[in-house]
Design a protein around this motif. Sequence first.
Motif, PDB file in Angstrom:
ATOM      1  N   ASP B 229      -8.715   1.759   0.193  1.00  0.00           N
ATOM      2  CA  ASP B 229      -7.958   0.640  -0.269  1.00  0.00           C
ATOM      3  C   ASP B 229      -6.423   0.740   0.479  1.00  0.00           C
ATOM      4  OD1 ASP B 229      -6.165  -1.319  -1.339  1.00  0.00           O
ATOM      5  OD2 ASP B 229      -7.187  -1.370  -3.420  1.00  0.00           O
ATOM      6  N   LEU B 230      -6.087   0.248   1.289  1.00  0.00           N
ATOM      7  CA  LEU B 230      -4.980   0.455   1.867  1.00  0.00           C
ATOM      8  C   LEU B 230      -3.766  -0.836   1.745  1.00  0.00           C
ATOM      9  CD1 LEU B 230      -4.551  -0.591   5.459  1.00  0.00           C
ATOM     10  CD2 LEU B 230      -6.889   0.658   4.989  1.00  0.00           C
ATOM     11  N   ARG B 231      -4.137  -1.500   0.721  1.00  0.00           N
ATOM     12  CA  ARG B 231      -3.017  -2.587   0.615  1.00  0.00           C
ATOM     13  C   ARG B 231      -1.856  -2.301   0.400  1.00  0.00           C
ATOM     14  NH1 ARG B 231      -6.673  -5.781  -4.089  1.00  0.00           N
ATOM     15  NH2 ARG B 231      -7.205  -3.860  -4.554  1.00  0.00           N
ATOM     16  N   VAL B 232      -1.550  -1.089  -0.239  1.00  0.00           N
ATOM     17  CA  VAL B 232       0.009  -0.857  -0.322  1.00  0.00           C
ATOM     18  C   VAL B 232       0.680  -0.704   0.854  1.00  0.00           C
ATOM     19  CG1 VAL B 232       1.726   0.698  -1.293  1.00  0.00           C
ATOM     20  CG2 VAL B 232      -0.305   0.064  -2.631  1.00  0.00           C
ATOM     21  N   ILE B 233       0.351   0.130   1.830  1.00  0.00           N
ATOM     22  CA  ILE B 233       0.948   0.699   3.096  1.00  0.00           C
ATOM     23  C   ILE B 233       0.825  -0.658   3.918  1.00  0.00           C
ATOM     24  CG2 ILE B 233      -0.936   1.703   4.074  1.00  0.00           C
ATOM     25  CD1 ILE B 233       2.537   2.821   4.151  1.00  0.00           C
ATOM     26  N   THR B 235       0.900  -3.698   3.119  1.00  0.00           N
ATOM     27  CA  THR B 235       1.908  -4.704   2.716  1.00  0.00           C
ATOM     28  C   THR B 235       3.053  -4.391   3.112  1.00  0.00           C
ATOM     29  OG1 THR B 235       0.473  -5.356   0.653  1.00  0.00           O
ATOM     30  CG2 THR B 235       2.697  -6.157   0.818  1.00  0.00           C
ATOM     31  N   LEU B 236       3.560  -3.067   2.827  1.00  0.00           N
ATOM     32  CA  LEU B 236       4.938  -2.567   3.420  1.00  0.00           C
ATOM     33  C   LEU B 236       4.870  -2.745   4.891  1.00  0.00           C
ATOM     34  CD1 LEU B 236       4.983   0.793   1.424  1.00  0.00           C
ATOM     35  CD2 LEU B 236       6.336  -1.290   0.984  1.00  0.00           C
ATOM     36  N   LEU B 237       4.039  -2.408   5.921  1.00  0.00           N
ATOM     37  CA  LEU B 237       4.091  -2.680   7.161  1.00  0.00           C
ATOM     38  C   LEU B 237       3.880  -3.922   7.664  1.00  0.00           C
ATOM     39  CD1 LEU B 237       3.969  -0.723   9.708  1.00  0.00           C
ATOM     40  CD2 LEU B 237       1.498  -0.847   9.633  1.00  0.00           C
ATOM     41  N   ARG B 239       4.605  -6.815   6.200  1.00  0.00           N
ATOM     42  CA  ARG B 239       5.951  -7.559   5.840  1.00  0.00           C
ATOM     43  C   ARG B 239       6.887  -7.249   6.969  1.00  0.00           C
ATOM     44  NH1 ARG B 239       6.720  -7.508  -0.644  1.00  0.00           N
ATOM     45  NH2 ARG B 239       5.174  -9.014  -1.124  1.00  0.00           N
TER      46      ARG B 239
END
Lengths: 304, 275, 559
Positions: B229-233, B235-237, B239
């Motif tokens: 799950d790499l949704r965090v990074i 999303t950051l990238l 965006r």
Amino acid sequence: MEINGIAIDDTFAEAFPMKATRLVVTAHNETWAMHAAVAATGFATSVIACGCEAGIERHLDAAETPDGRPGVALLMFSMSGKELAKQVERRVGQCVLTCPTTAVYAGLADGEPIALGRNLRFFGDGWQISKMIGGVRYWRVPVMDGEFVAQETTPVVKAVGGGNLLILARDTDAALAAAEAAVATMRAVPGVILPFPGGVVRSGSKVGSRYKALPASTNEAFCPALTGLAAKTSLTPEVRCVMEIVIDGLTEADVTTATRAGMQAILERGAAAGVVRLSAGNYGGKLGPFHFHLRRIIAPEAAS
Amino acid sequence: MSAPAAVFELRLRALPRFRVDLAGVTPLALGALGEAEAGRVAIRHGNEALALGELFEIRRRPANAPALHFEGDLSRFDRLAWEMEDGEIRVDGPVGHYAAARLRGGLVAVAGDAGGFAACEMAGGELAVAGSVGDFAAAALPGSMDGMRGGTLVVRGDAGARFADRMRRGTAFVFGNAGDFFASRLVAGTIALGGRCGAHPGWAMRRGTLVFAGETPAVPATFVETGHDLRVIWTLLARDLARAGGPFTALPDRRVRRFAGDIAVDGKGEWLLPE
Amino acid sequence: MSTLRLRGGRLYDPAHGIDGEVCDLGVRDGRIVALHENEPVDREHDVSGMIVMAGGIDLHSHIGGGKVNLARLLLPEDHRPAPRTDNPLELASCGACTPGTLATGYRYAEMGYTAAFEPAMALSNARHAHMEMGDTPILDHGAYVMLGNDELLLEMLAEGGDPALVRDYVGWAINAARAMGVKVVNPGGISAFKFNQRKLDVDEPHVQHRVTPRQVVHALARALTELAVPHPLHIHASNLGVAGNIASTLATIDALEGLRGHLTHVQFHSYGTEGPHKFSSAALALVEAVNAHPNVSIDVGQIIFGQTVTASGDTMTQIRNAALGSPRKWVGADIECDAGCGLVPFRYRDQSYVNALQWVIGLEIFLLANDPWRVVLTTDHPNGGPFTSYPHLIRLLMDKSFRDEQLARLHPEVAAHAALREIRRELTLYEIAIMTRAAPARLLGLADRGHLGVGAAADIAVYREDADREYMFRTPEYVFKDGELVARQGRIVATPVGGTHFVEPGFDGAIEQRIARYAEHHHALDFRNAAIGRDELCTCANGGQLLVTPCAVHGTNGT
């Protein structure tokens, strides 16, 4: 001065400069963000023995966080930037890195940076990845649920610690009810935390002790048990219970705003709710540079 | 107090016979000069020195920030903004090789195409090319150990071969297509590609991130999928990349697959393939 | 016919014992002649008060061949910052530590050098080396062919090393490569490296051939003596750069058993193991050995602080050095298992203990050696530093206070303890003329170079006297090559093609059968193409003169 039958002492709370930072902890949902936040700000009531004073500033909607997930803003205060850095590393390392699905970001824009993910990255044992996004460096540490993402640093700013409000009431019920009402409104003020359990402390202290080992001890002047015994008391016989709310804020104005909010909440309830007086703790004004005069705060134009 | 800043407008008189080296002609270098003085600045034309004023009609006007505005076909002009520290250079047409090479700060905007080695070894600032760039953009000069190492490169057209060869830091966008050996030997940094790329993308990359917003390339055997799950990074990238617009606008709304490599060189870089 | 007179100069011509005598110098058709005082000349330069020497001769400078070209490829950044000349005579060429062929010629000539010798020509790559040197303008040039790590020679030695066989093979190789001499690099060690040995001391056997470096050195020295090749065996000894390698260097001298040998870049071979860093100067031990062995000559290989690239045939050493490279990249190569090749960029730092000590050791060798005729000034270009630092080096040798100033800036432990502090000697112009002209010419057997006697080639450098010897030697007033003015005050004014020096020792042609057989089995190149013919050499050398130095029947060291 008296408002709604409650007396306001002509005194001031004396506060000190501290170093503070704001962290934003996000998670898969609000529950897990809160678990991390509660743990990271636990046992952080007083710098006397906890290393820092910390608390939850507010909840953040998914729309407010960098990664689009629900989160929590934390504030952490210490007497020095160095100590704060140590506390941030320990608390984030043990309570956020470990907590399922979390990520952690700096919550302030400017200030002297201290390590946030910079040292935690080594948990990655060489598998960690650095990523610069929009001029900000993040560390990605592989963990069992995926990746722990942490911003490299968090800025530290000068802050104000030790603002306080003393609630002098007729009995325990009245004192607690007043304190709870005040805490509820004060916690809505941005930039402040009330570091004690439930936002309230009952062991108000003075500097020093008859025992050499202790830097602080009970403030007998505000102990109802000692009203007739102690050489100097600030209480009258009808005061049978006193509670204190300690306020740490990012700025002097934040502490003022919070103090005013708390006072107003109590004053609005009136003397009938059992509060006799509002007062504040100080050391004669010689130790702390920040003085929060209760009367000026509640009625700036009336006080002189 | 520093001297008041100036904008110089340089209108090309005629296409020069040989290639011209523009190194040293920067907003800060010209800023302190008057119109006539700027015209006497020596530049290299083929094997001889020439005054800037012989090639350009120069007009100076005071401004808040130092800037140069070139008008004309600068495709024979190399090393525009070479090692520039600060200020702004705009070109309303194409430029030659080494545009914004070793740039350290400031903004360079090219309305046409740029030649080879655009933004190579750039360390800071931004190069925006509305047209296409030649080979080795954001790469290393021959023999150097590192390519682009900071700043932002935006190519709205296509890129040639070896785009971002040995790049180490910074962010690069190609809105169109890229040639062979896209991001070869990448050391780190982020590259977003809007179109498709040629053979051997990410060849021997060590770290860094490639985002293929356009056509999904065939993934070589030396890259392995990581199923986490790499949704965090992401999303950051995503965006951040979305702010560049164009093919990158919708990135935050797209789900992404991740491949790591090039494991042929023990690499830990990543390909992000939005679905 | 053209004549030239240099009037009133102070001549330093050690070959004739002339030490600062004021006299005129005449030139006719590129040769030095005795002109009558009143004889009219085509050109006359008043050089009164100026210092007149023969053109400089660098007998050890890596200026041609695969290695040099690889260095240029490895360090293109060396070619970026070079200032562009406004001299229309100079074609585009640049580089500081890996200059292009053209820049090499220009930079040497403008500081008064008129000849340079490539010390490490691979036999299989001799054409390339001659072509690069042929492309180098103005300078005369020549090269030493590398032997001693080639499998065929090692095979011969393993079989017992029949001296006649070795002699003929060496003779054939010199002729085939059009060499001026033979260089042995890390005797047997480069080959041993290919058999996974990572060090090879003088008496340590090669794991495959069971041959020791001692045997290799002796066999080659003997072959050259028998072939009467004027330049003695050019020896890059074992264990270059290793702390304590003075023992190997002394053992190498011992291996010569009185035969002539030239120990090259000895600075890199004069290290002890004393002191807190287990790295110390063994300059004194080296110099004592050289003083005691008249059969031995040396060049120093002084290091100069700053960026350079080390270029060596010694793959064994360069693999070890690769980790110390700056910038951190390197190249290794091999052709036909002839020898080896390794290139490692290097930055010598005055704050590095090791580098500072290397600097000191080089200068100590120069200043302690008592016979300048057996000491040649080199930096082992580009290994110790680029040849363009020679004027700086000359000032270090001639100016004690300048030297002390530099010494004080070094790593404090070196600055405080170096024996160099106590050495008061300042070399004279006469001694410098020996080390940079007369001695190299004599060691190479060049009868008509390196001196100003009648009949010599009119390679002449004229310096304007200046207390700053660095400035003086960097910018000669006039430089003549074969009587033609090629540089004036540091500016190139003519770019004639230089000549190629080589020797043609006789040998028994029967050896070719064996070489052909070996080549057929092991080489990619056809044996029939191995030897470079005279016409081909002329083409390679860009049409320059072919300068054959005769091999005397009885080779002597000429001193």
